[in-house]
Design an enzyme around this catalytic site. Sequence first.
Site, PDB file in Angstrom:
ATOM      1  N   SER A  60       0.809  -1.121  -0.005  1.00 24.35           N
ATOM      2  CA  SER A  60       0.039  -0.019   0.066  1.00 24.35           C
ATOM      3  C   SER A  60       0.918   1.268   0.034  1.00 24.35           C
ATOM      4  CB  SER A  60      -0.842  -0.025   1.266  1.00 24.35           C
ATOM      5  OG  SER A  60      -2.032   0.805   1.295  1.00 24.35           O
ATOM      6  N   ASP A 108      -6.024  -3.428  -2.039  1.00 24.95           N
ATOM      7  CA  ASP A 108      -4.899  -3.045  -1.067  1.00 24.95           C
ATOM      8  C   ASP A 108      -4.332  -4.311  -0.645  1.00 24.95           C
ATOM      9  OD1 ASP A 108      -3.864  -2.379   1.667  1.00 24.95           O
ATOM     10  OD2 ASP A 108      -4.612  -0.362   1.331  1.00 24.95           O
TER      11      ASP A 108
END
Length: 305
Positions: free
Chosen positions: A59, A181
Amino acid sequence: MQSSYVYDTSDRAPAYKDAQTVNVNLVLEGGAMRGQFTAGVLDFFMDQNLWCEHVIGTSAGALNGYNYVAGELGRTCFLNTKYCDDPRYLSMKNFVRTGDALGRDFAFHEIPETLEPFNFKAFRESPMELTTVASDLETGEADYHVMETADDERDIEYLRASASMPLVSHIVELDGKKLLDGGPCDSIPLLHSMLMGNTDKHIVVLTQDSTFVKGPNKTMPLIKRIYSDYPRFVDRVEYRHFEYNRCYRWIKRLHDEGKIFMIQPSEPVTVSSMERDADKLFALYEQGLRVAAENWNALQDYLAK
């Protein structure tokens, strides 16, 4: 008021020029705007000419790693503080308008290609390598992708997938996979770093302090409804806090045993995921610089063993 300064290194030598790399893996946790701490740590590393041969980021960790591998000193902090109050960058307004809180076109194209030109050539020619970590919704497992370029659309989409937060992002479809993510499936990709087998040295940069304990996800009812077609991913999200807290304990134990080197905030991080206060973001960046400096001698001892 936004700064009028433009971050343009497209025609300048990268910070890593003529420097030697170190055979060590750099593992970077995510955390949206908490990544400002990591930005401070990595800028200190760049100032000290510490260049790790392989970077594995989840991320915001992948976004930080992207700038580090390109030798873009100061870029992450600059962009986050300049654009934090711009709804096109990272905001719920952007989510309502486009379906993605982190602006796809603005953050991944307009900024690096036009507004604040990114040194794509420096990334392509870097002696370092970046692996991005995303979550595969259908398998419920982490997806690891080694970026080869910085301007190929497929590579950019893997980078974007790594930072596409659940509930506030479109699913990114790539190579027959459905990705979001990387946090739910591998928040801190240390095990992957170890399994690569290329080195026995690992630097881990965390984005929570030592007192932090993750609790159950309060949005689980919505997660279960929105992602009902992906039960394995839902399971990872539901039980993520157990795995996350266990991983933090494991990392601390390995650090205490001298097997890895861990750097983390020295105090609780209070910035929000979509923080709009540039002063708070810069203060977190400064904390990253300070903590990295305080740990520098110990880190050198670890790398010399």
